[in-house]
Design a protein around this motif. Sequence first.
Motif, PDB file in Angstrom:
ATOM      1  N   PRO A 161       0.864 -11.942   0.519  1.00 26.78           N
ATOM      2  CA  PRO A 161       1.284 -10.941   1.508  1.00 26.78           C
ATOM      3  C   PRO A 161       2.576 -10.241   1.128  1.00 26.78           C
ATOM      4  O   PRO A 161       3.464 -10.837   0.516  1.00 26.78           O
ATOM      5  N   GLU A 162       2.652  -8.975   1.510  1.00 17.88           N
ATOM      6  CA  GLU A 162       3.860  -8.185   1.245  1.00 17.88           C
ATOM      7  C   GLU A 162       4.232  -7.416   2.509  1.00 17.88           C
ATOM      8  O   GLU A 162       3.377  -6.839   3.175  1.00 17.88           O
ATOM      9  N   ASN A 163       5.513  -7.437   2.830  1.00 13.64           N
ATOM     10  CA  ASN A 163       6.009  -6.769   4.025  1.00 13.64           C
ATOM     11  C   ASN A 163       6.395  -5.329   3.686  1.00 13.64           C
ATOM     12  O   ASN A 163       7.257  -5.106   2.842  1.00 13.64           O
ATOM     13  N   PHE A 164       5.737  -4.382   4.346  1.00 16.38           N
ATOM     14  CA  PHE A 164       6.037  -2.969   4.160  1.00 16.38           C
ATOM     15  C   PHE A 164       6.739  -2.453   5.409  1.00 16.38           C
ATOM     16  O   PHE A 164       6.097  -2.096   6.385  1.00 16.38           O
ATOM     17  N   MET A 165       8.051  -2.494   5.397  1.00 20.56           N
ATOM     18  CA  MET A 165       8.852  -1.947   6.498  1.00 20.56           C
ATOM     19  C   MET A 165       8.414  -2.488   7.857  1.00 20.56           C
ATOM     20  O   MET A 165       8.192  -1.752   8.803  1.00 20.56           O
ATOM     21  N   GLY A 166       8.278  -3.815   7.928  1.00 23.49           N
ATOM     22  CA  GLY A 166       7.963  -4.456   9.192  1.00 23.49           C
ATOM     23  C   GLY A 166       6.510  -4.790   9.422  1.00 23.49           C
ATOM     24  O   GLY A 166       6.180  -5.500  10.372  1.00 23.49           O
ATOM     25  N   ILE A 167       5.602  -4.297   8.576  1.00 21.83           N
ATOM     26  CA  ILE A 167       4.174  -4.591   8.696  1.00 21.83           C
ATOM     27  C   ILE A 167       3.732  -5.376   7.467  1.00 21.83           C
ATOM     28  O   ILE A 167       3.953  -4.936   6.331  1.00 21.83           O
ATOM     29  N   THR A 168       3.129  -6.523   7.682  1.00 22.38           N
ATOM     30  CA  THR A 168       2.688  -7.370   6.572  1.00 22.38           C
ATOM     31  C   THR A 168       1.275  -7.008   6.138  1.00 22.38           C
ATOM     32  O   THR A 168       0.347  -6.988   6.949  1.00 22.38           O
ATOM     33  N   SER A 169       1.125  -6.710   4.846  1.00 20.72           N
ATOM     34  CA  SER A 169      -0.183  -6.419   4.267  1.00 20.72           C
ATOM     35  C   SER A 169      -0.704  -7.673   3.589  1.00 20.72           C
ATOM     36  O   SER A 169      -0.002  -8.310   2.806  1.00 20.72           O
ATOM     37  N   GLU A 170      -1.951  -8.035   3.900  1.00 16.25           N
ATOM     38  CA  GLU A 170      -2.543  -9.256   3.360  1.00 16.25           C
ATOM     39  C   GLU A 170      -3.381  -9.020   2.106  1.00 16.25           C
ATOM     40  O   GLU A 170      -3.944  -9.971   1.549  1.00 16.25           O
ATOM     41  N   GLY A 171      -3.465  -7.791   1.681  1.00 13.59           N
ATOM     42  CA  GLY A 171      -4.254  -7.500   0.497  1.00 13.59           C
ATOM     43  C   GLY A 171      -4.048  -6.073   0.042  1.00 13.59           C
ATOM     44  O   GLY A 171      -3.194  -5.352   0.571  1.00 13.59           O
ATOM     45  N   MET A 172      -4.830  -5.678  -0.952  1.00 11.39           N
ATOM     46  CA  MET A 172      -4.705  -4.338  -1.511  1.00 11.39           C
ATOM     47  C   MET A 172      -6.090  -3.760  -1.761  1.00 11.39           C
ATOM     48  O   MET A 172      -6.980  -4.453  -2.279  1.00 11.39           O
ATOM     49  N   PHE A 173      -6.274  -2.505  -1.373  1.00  6.95           N
ATOM     50  CA  PHE A 173      -7.515  -1.815  -1.694  1.00  6.95           C
ATOM     51  C   PHE A 173      -7.568  -1.538  -3.194  1.00  6.95           C
ATOM     52  O   PHE A 173      -6.565  -1.171  -3.809  1.00  6.95           O
ATOM     53  N   LEU A 174      -8.751  -1.675  -3.773  1.00  6.62           N
ATOM     54  CA  LEU A 174      -8.926  -1.381  -5.189  1.00  6.62           C
ATOM     55  C   LEU A 174      -9.382   0.061  -5.356  1.00  6.62           C
ATOM     56  O   LEU A 174     -10.064   0.624  -4.507  1.00  6.62           O
ATOM     57  N   GLY A 175      -8.984   0.629  -6.471  1.00 10.31           N
ATOM     58  CA  GLY A 175      -9.359   2.006  -6.753  1.00 10.31           C
ATOM     59  C   GLY A 175      -8.826   2.450  -8.096  1.00 10.31           C
ATOM     60  O   GLY A 175      -8.105   1.710  -8.771  1.00 10.31           O
ATOM     61  N   VAL A 176      -9.176   3.655  -8.477  1.00 13.95           N
ATOM     62  CA  VAL A 176      -8.700   4.229  -9.743  1.00 13.95           C
ATOM     63  C   VAL A 176      -7.793   5.405  -9.418  1.00 13.95           C
ATOM     64  O   VAL A 176      -6.577   5.307  -9.524  1.00 13.95           O
ATOM     65  N   GLU A 177      -8.360   6.492  -8.969  1.00 19.60           N
ATOM     66  CA  GLU A 177      -7.573   7.616  -8.459  1.00 19.60           C
ATOM     67  C   GLU A 177      -7.873   7.714  -6.971  1.00 19.60           C
ATOM     68  O   GLU A 177      -8.683   8.498  -6.521  1.00 19.60           O
ATOM     69  N   GLY A 178      -7.212   6.864  -6.206  1.00 18.78           N
ATOM     70  CA  GLY A 178      -7.507   6.732  -4.786  1.00 18.78           C
ATOM     71  C   GLY A 178      -8.375   5.510  -4.532  1.00 18.78           C
ATOM     72  O   GLY A 178      -8.961   4.930  -5.455  1.00 18.78           O
ATOM     73  N   VAL A 179      -8.472   5.126  -3.302  1.00 18.07           N
ATOM     74  CA  VAL A 179      -9.216   3.929  -2.900  1.00 18.07           C
ATOM     75  C   VAL A 179     -10.717   4.142  -3.051  1.00 18.07           C
ATOM     76  O   VAL A 179     -11.246   5.202  -2.689  1.00 18.07           O
TER      77      VAL A 179
ATOM     78  N   GLY B 268       6.813   2.968  10.923  1.00 14.36           N
ATOM     79  CA  GLY B 268       8.092   3.254  10.286  1.00 14.36           C
ATOM     80  C   GLY B 268       8.005   4.041   9.000  1.00 14.36           C
ATOM     81  O   GLY B 268       9.011   4.222   8.310  1.00 14.36           O
ATOM     82  N   ALA B 269       6.793   4.509   8.649  1.00 14.14           N
ATOM     83  CA  ALA B 269       6.636   5.235   7.382  1.00 14.14           C
ATOM     84  C   ALA B 269       5.504   6.252   7.513  1.00 14.14           C
ATOM     85  O   ALA B 269       4.338   5.867   7.666  1.00 14.14           O
ATOM     86  N   ASP B 270       5.825   7.511   7.426  1.00 13.74           N
ATOM     87  CA  ASP B 270       4.844   8.580   7.626  1.00 13.74           C
ATOM     88  C   ASP B 270       3.726   8.573   6.589  1.00 13.74           C
ATOM     89  O   ASP B 270       2.602   8.998   6.872  1.00 13.74           O
ATOM     90  N   LYS B 271       4.027   8.089   5.377  1.00 14.27           N
ATOM     91  CA  LYS B 271       3.047   8.167   4.295  1.00 14.27           C
ATOM     92  C   LYS B 271       2.206   6.899   4.144  1.00 14.27           C
ATOM     93  O   LYS B 271       1.420   6.787   3.205  1.00 14.27           O
ATOM     94  N   LEU B 272       2.354   5.954   5.078  1.00 12.98           N
ATOM     95  CA  LEU B 272       1.577   4.726   5.010  1.00 12.98           C
ATOM     96  C   LEU B 272       0.608   4.633   6.186  1.00 12.98           C
ATOM     97  O   LEU B 272       0.894   5.120   7.275  1.00 12.98           O
ATOM     98  N   GLN B 273      -0.516   3.992   5.923  1.00 10.10           N
ATOM     99  CA  GLN B 273      -1.493   3.724   6.969  1.00 10.10           C
ATOM    100  C   GLN B 273      -1.733   2.222   7.064  1.00 10.10           C
ATOM    101  O   GLN B 273      -1.693   1.512   6.053  1.00 10.10           O
ATOM    102  N   VAL B 274      -1.992   1.750   8.282  1.00 12.16           N
ATOM    103  CA  VAL B 274      -2.275   0.337   8.516  1.00 12.16           C
ATOM    104  C   VAL B 274      -3.749   0.208   8.878  1.00 12.16           C
ATOM    105  O   VAL B 274      -4.211   0.800   9.864  1.00 12.16           O
ATOM    106  N   CYS B 275      -4.485  -0.563   8.089  1.00 11.11           N
ATOM    107  CA  CYS B 275      -5.927  -0.685   8.281  1.00 11.11           C
ATOM    108  C   CYS B 275      -6.313  -2.115   8.635  1.00 11.11           C
ATOM    109  O   CYS B 275      -5.787  -3.071   8.052  1.00 11.11           O
ATOM    110  N   ASN B 276      -7.218  -2.255   9.587  1.00 12.60           N
ATOM    111  CA  ASN B 276      -7.842  -3.540   9.875  1.00 12.60           C
ATOM    112  C   ASN B 276      -9.209  -3.546   9.212  1.00 12.60           C
ATOM    113  O   ASN B 276     -10.025  -2.636   9.438  1.00 12.60           O
ATOM    114  N   VAL B 277      -9.436  -4.564   8.396  1.00 10.48           N
ATOM    115  CA  VAL B 277     -10.628  -4.588   7.544  1.00 10.48           C
ATOM    116  C   VAL B 277     -11.454  -5.841   7.812  1.00 10.48           C
ATOM    117  O   VAL B 277     -10.923  -6.960   7.803  1.00 10.48           O
ATOM    118  N   ASN B 278     -12.732  -5.653   8.043  1.00 11.94           N
ATOM    119  CA  ASN B 278     -13.659  -6.766   8.209  1.00 11.94           C
ATOM    120  C   ASN B 278     -14.054  -7.293   6.830  1.00 11.94           C
ATOM    121  O   ASN B 278     -14.638  -6.571   6.030  1.00 11.94           O
TER     122      ASN B 278
END
Length: 240
Positions: free
Chosen positions: A189-207, A151-161
């Motif tokens: 968790p935060e719901n982003f337009m129907g997809i629940t994110s369980e965490g956040m990537f860390l980074g400074v200028e990008g992941v 539902g959002a062109d500028k978002l990506q959904v990642c599965n992370v081990n």
Amino acid sequence: MWDTSKDYRLMVALKSVELFRRTLETGSFRGQWKKKLALTTAGEIERTLQGILYSYLEPGELAGSPEIEGVMEKLDVIVEALGGEDWAMKFASEAGKDDREKVEENIARVRFFLNTIGNLKKRLMLGKIADPVIGVDILAGEVMSVGGHPGADKLQVCNVNIGGRALKVVTNDPDVREGDRVAVALLPPENFMGITSEGMFLGVEGVLRDVKGEPGEMPRGMPLEALNEARNLVEEFLKS
């Protein structure tokens, strides 16, 4: 003397219990499970944490205390009350088409509670740290798959081990790729337009995409500024 009343580990743990109880009370989980037992036991954990919030014990001493050991035992009771180790799969399979999104979000909230309480002892053993990010787990992970958000062109959904399990993370960084070694903050968790994110990537200028450490371990050698956004989100959670 350590001021336990200002220890972010205890404050976030208490807030996670509140989130867990609210989640169960929504009534979105179907099937056979022991709701009353889960809520009662969560209340016992909450009272124990409230009792040690003003104990002024050193973090290491608190980690080995009978109170924390009791909390860990009560967490096992909650898992059994939810339906056992495969509780999440059971709840997901019972979800109807119309409430699947909400059930997935609530499963993520329960996982956040279980993880926050389950790893409380490990975080306490890190010693005297007065930083909001110590309230949640910061783990190294490996991106297993990346897909576009439906539902959002500028978002990506990642599965992370992250070692013991996979974690779903929604990101707006278009450069994240399968195989990247990342650092993840396990946030509420935060719901982003129907997809629940369980965490956040860390980074400074990008992941950060070449993080040192095996999946599930604490990342090594990260720039401190990579934690800034996670700090802010932990503070927001405590105020919510």
